[in-house]
Design a protein around this motif. Sequence first.
Motif, PDB file in Angstrom:
ATOM      1  N   PRO A   1       0.843  -1.201   0.000  1.00 58.30           N
ATOM      2  CA  PRO A   1       0.000   0.000   0.000  1.00 58.30           C
ATOM      3  C   PRO A   1       0.877   1.250   0.000  1.00 58.30           C
ATOM      4  CG  PRO A   1      -0.782  -1.597   1.604  1.00 58.30           C
ATOM      5  CD  PRO A   1       0.536  -2.101   1.108  1.00 58.30           C
ATOM      6  N   GLU A   2       0.427   2.273  -0.655  1.00 63.49           N
ATOM      7  CA  GLU A   2       1.234   3.489  -0.834  1.00 63.49           C
ATOM      8  C   GLU A   2       1.750   4.038   0.502  1.00 63.49           C
ATOM      9  OE1 GLU A   2       3.231   5.868  -3.380  1.00 63.49           O
ATOM     10  OE2 GLU A   2       1.792   4.294  -3.991  1.00 63.49           O
ATOM     11  N   LEU A   3       0.941   3.935   1.543  1.00 64.87           N
ATOM     12  CA  LEU A   3       1.305   4.464   2.858  1.00 64.87           C
ATOM     13  C   LEU A   3       2.542   3.797   3.444  1.00 64.87           C
ATOM     14  CD1 LEU A   3       0.394   6.425   5.134  1.00 64.87           C
ATOM     15  CD2 LEU A   3      -0.980   4.523   6.051  1.00 64.87           C
TER      16      LEU A   3
ATOM     17  N   PHE B   1      28.469 -15.989  -6.919  1.00 68.83           N
ATOM     18  CA  PHE B   1      27.795 -15.230  -7.976  1.00 68.83           C
ATOM     19  C   PHE B   1      27.543 -13.803  -7.528  1.00 68.83           C
ATOM     20  CE2 PHE B   1      24.809 -17.517  -5.292  1.00 68.83           C
ATOM     21  CZ  PHE B   1      24.017 -16.487  -4.828  1.00 68.83           C
ATOM     22  N   GLU B   2      27.212 -12.971  -8.503  1.00 70.14           N
ATOM     23  CA  GLU B   2      26.694 -11.645  -8.206  1.00 70.14           C
ATOM     24  C   GLU B   2      25.312 -11.534  -8.824  1.00 70.14           C
ATOM     25  OE1 GLU B   2      28.083  -8.434 -11.508  1.00 70.14           O
ATOM     26  OE2 GLU B   2      29.688  -9.098 -10.177  1.00 70.14           O
ATOM     27  N   ILE B   3      24.476 -10.714  -8.211  1.00 79.04           N
ATOM     28  CA  ILE B   3      23.137 -10.471  -8.719  1.00 79.04           C
ATOM     29  C   ILE B   3      23.051  -9.018  -9.173  1.00 79.04           C
ATOM     30  CG2 ILE B   3      20.672 -10.417  -8.175  1.00 79.04           C
ATOM     31  CD1 ILE B   3      21.313 -12.466  -5.910  1.00 79.04           C
ATOM     32  N   GLU B   4      22.884  -8.819 -10.459  1.00 78.63           N
ATOM     33  CA  GLU B   4      22.662  -7.471 -10.988  1.00 78.63           C
ATOM     34  C   GLU B   4      21.238  -7.064 -10.621  1.00 78.63           C
ATOM     35  OE1 GLU B   4      22.115  -5.120 -15.244  1.00 78.63           O
ATOM     36  OE2 GLU B   4      22.831  -7.195 -15.224  1.00 78.63           O
ATOM     37  N   ILE B   5      21.106  -6.007  -9.838  1.00 77.12           N
ATOM     38  CA  ILE B   5      19.796  -5.594  -9.336  1.00 77.12           C
ATOM     39  C   ILE B   5      18.981  -4.922 -10.436  1.00 77.12           C
ATOM     40  CG2 ILE B   5      18.601  -4.106  -7.681  1.00 77.12           C
ATOM     41  CD1 ILE B   5      21.003  -4.524  -5.800  1.00 77.12           C
ATOM     42  N   THR B   6      17.781  -5.454 -10.670  1.00 74.25           N
ATOM     43  CA  THR B   6      16.890  -4.880 -11.679  1.00 74.25           C
ATOM     44  C   THR B   6      15.718  -4.119 -11.054  1.00 74.25           C
ATOM     45  OG1 THR B   6      15.684  -6.989 -11.818  1.00 74.25           O
ATOM     46  CG2 THR B   6      17.475  -6.633 -13.394  1.00 74.25           C
ATOM     47  N   ALA B   7      15.366  -4.460  -9.816  1.00 74.56           N
ATOM     48  CA  ALA B   7      14.273  -3.754  -9.130  1.00 74.56           C
ATOM     49  C   ALA B   7      14.353  -4.010  -7.630  1.00 74.56           C
ATOM     50  CB  ALA B   7      12.919  -4.209  -9.655  1.00 74.56           C
ATOM     51  N   ILE B   8      13.909  -3.011  -6.863  1.00 74.70           N
ATOM     52  CA  ILE B   8      13.854  -3.138  -5.407  1.00 74.70           C
ATOM     53  C   ILE B   8      12.483  -2.675  -4.929  1.00 74.70           C
ATOM     54  CG2 ILE B   8      14.767  -2.326  -3.188  1.00 74.70           C
ATOM     55  CD1 ILE B   8      17.467  -1.989  -4.466  1.00 74.70           C
ATOM     56  N   GLU B   9      11.873  -3.464  -4.053  1.00 75.04           N
ATOM     57  CA  GLU B   9      10.618  -3.097  -3.406  1.00 75.04           C
ATOM     58  C   GLU B   9      10.835  -3.135  -1.900  1.00 75.04           C
ATOM     59  OE1 GLU B   9       7.578  -5.087  -6.701  1.00 75.04           O
ATOM     60  OE2 GLU B   9       8.089  -6.179  -4.857  1.00 75.04           O
ATOM     61  N   ALA B  10      10.479  -2.056  -1.221  1.00 68.46           N
ATOM     62  CA  ALA B  10      10.694  -1.988   0.226  1.00 68.46           C
ATOM     63  C   ALA B  10       9.414  -1.584   0.936  1.00 68.46           C
ATOM     64  CB  ALA B  10      11.807  -0.994   0.542  1.00 68.46           C
ATOM     65  N   GLN B  11       9.090  -2.326   1.979  1.00 70.85           N
ATOM     66  CA  GLN B  11       7.882  -2.043   2.756  1.00 70.85           C
ATOM     67  C   GLN B  11       8.247  -1.787   4.214  1.00 70.85           C
ATOM     68  OE1 GLN B  11       3.290  -3.253   3.120  1.00 70.85           O
ATOM     69  NE2 GLN B  11       4.606  -4.801   2.243  1.00 70.85           N
ATOM     70  N   LYS B  12       7.659  -0.726   4.751  1.00 71.68           N
ATOM     71  CA  LYS B  12       7.872  -0.347   6.146  1.00 71.68           C
ATOM     72  C   LYS B  12       6.490  -0.138   6.752  1.00 71.68           C
ATOM     73  CE  LYS B  12       9.891   3.659   6.853  1.00 71.68           C
ATOM     74  NZ  LYS B  12      10.947   4.701   7.045  1.00 71.68           N
ATOM     75  N   LYS B  13       5.917  -1.192   7.310  1.00 70.32           N
ATOM     76  CA  LYS B  13       4.560  -1.130   7.859  1.00 70.32           C
ATOM     77  C   LYS B  13       4.667  -0.896   9.362  1.00 70.32           C
ATOM     78  CE  LYS B  13       0.161  -3.611   8.072  1.00 70.32           C
ATOM     79  NZ  LYS B  13       0.046  -3.646   9.551  1.00 70.32           N
TER      80      LYS B  13
ATOM     81  N   SER C   1       2.332   1.133  11.469  1.00 73.94           N
ATOM     82  CA  SER C   1       1.138   1.824  12.001  1.00 73.94           C
ATOM     83  C   SER C   1       1.065   3.287  11.584  1.00 73.94           C
ATOM     84  CB  SER C   1       1.091   1.714  13.534  1.00 73.94           C
ATOM     85  OG  SER C   1       0.987   0.382  13.967  1.00 73.94           O
ATOM     86  N   GLN C   2       1.536   3.579  10.366  1.00 80.87           N
ATOM     87  CA  GLN C   2       1.478   4.967   9.881  1.00 80.87           C
ATOM     88  C   GLN C   2       0.048   5.491   9.780  1.00 80.87           C
ATOM     89  OE1 GLN C   2       3.364   2.505   8.574  1.00 80.87           O
ATOM     90  NE2 GLN C   2       5.124   3.273   7.405  1.00 80.87           N
ATOM     91  N   ASN C   3      -0.933   4.581   9.754  1.00 80.69           N
ATOM     92  CA  ASN C   3      -2.332   4.989   9.627  1.00 80.69           C
ATOM     93  C   ASN C   3      -2.967   5.373  10.966  1.00 80.69           C
ATOM     94  OD1 ASN C   3      -2.107   2.295  10.456  1.00 80.69           O
ATOM     95  ND2 ASN C   3      -4.115   1.749   9.635  1.00 80.69           N
ATOM     96  N   ARG C   4      -2.186   5.360  12.044  1.00 80.04           N
ATOM     97  CA  ARG C   4      -2.726   5.696  13.365  1.00 80.04           C
ATOM     98  C   ARG C   4      -2.396   7.137  13.751  1.00 80.04           C
ATOM     99  NH1 ARG C   4      -6.475   2.069  13.386  1.00 80.04           N
ATOM    100  NH2 ARG C   4      -5.617   0.047  12.771  1.00 80.04           N
ATOM    101  N   ASP C   5      -3.315   7.762  14.523  1.00 83.52           N
ATOM    102  CA  ASP C   5      -3.047   9.112  15.006  1.00 83.52           C
ATOM    103  C   ASP C   5      -1.958   9.054  16.085  1.00 83.52           C
ATOM    104  OD1 ASP C   5      -4.246   8.386  17.474  1.00 83.52           O
ATOM    105  OD2 ASP C   5      -6.197   9.088  16.820  1.00 83.52           O
ATOM    106  N   ASP C   6      -1.470  10.214  16.484  1.00 83.92           N
ATOM    107  CA  ASP C   6      -0.332  10.267  17.408  1.00 83.92           C
ATOM    108  C   ASP C   6      -0.614   9.570  18.739  1.00 83.92           C
ATOM    109  OD1 ASP C   6       1.253  11.562  15.616  1.00 83.92           O
ATOM    110  OD2 ASP C   6       0.931  13.571  16.443  1.00 83.92           O
ATOM    111  N   LYS C   7      -1.832   9.744  19.252  1.00 82.32           N
ATOM    112  CA  LYS C   7      -2.170   9.135  20.542  1.00 82.32           C
ATOM    113  C   LYS C   7      -2.073   7.616  20.474  1.00 82.32           C
ATOM    114  CE  LYS C   7      -5.977   8.546  23.833  1.00 82.32           C
ATOM    115  NZ  LYS C   7      -7.411   8.813  24.107  1.00 82.32           N
TER     116      LYS C   7
END
Length: 204
Positions: A4-6, A155-167, A169-175
């Motif tokens: 998800p974009e968030l 071997f070496e891996i030539e990187i063609t794409a990277i996807e990173a997710q950091k979930k 609780s960004q959807n929660r308010d500060d409290k």
Amino acid sequence: MYIPELYKNENQEEIQHFIHQNGFAVLINQTNGKLWATHIPLVLDLNESGKQILVGHVSKLNPQAESFKTNDEVLAVFSGAHAYISSSWYDHENVPTWNYLAVHVYGKVTIYNHEQAVNSLKKLVDKYEAKSEKPVRVEALSEKTMREARGIIAFEIEITAIEAQKKLSQNRDDKNYKNIVSELEKTNDNQAIAVANEMKENRK
């Protein structure tokens, strides 16, 4: 990987640091007509052209090693801290979830010759021996011991794409966010505390 974009992380410096800190990966490809996974350390490096690569090795007896010759596309999965998030920690009714960090790296494999393989072993050993009181050096190993290097495919891996997710609780308010951090810290679980620290860093 569905992200998800968030929760999408596109900060390249953070991603590189994550791979350096969580270098024990799962390397996945198609081998003998089925999905195959090997758990191995991978080192993030630069090739002669200055492009990022991953460097690693598997046993010659591993069927995945032979498959690289005919199917060079691979996926490396790097996993970081993760923890269960109870919905009882919110000030409202909601569902439980799981917080985690992960990076998927896609690329193409190039097999090393013996000299390149030994050099890759030096980099791997140097990285993980850096904190040792009496660090081992590949250069200091006997010829007899180094014969074992004949039993690997590096071997070496030539990187063609990277996807990173950091979930985190960004959807929660500060409290609620602060309460999640507090509850994670109470668990005395290393993974949960690591997630709490990531959350504090992510929302300073």
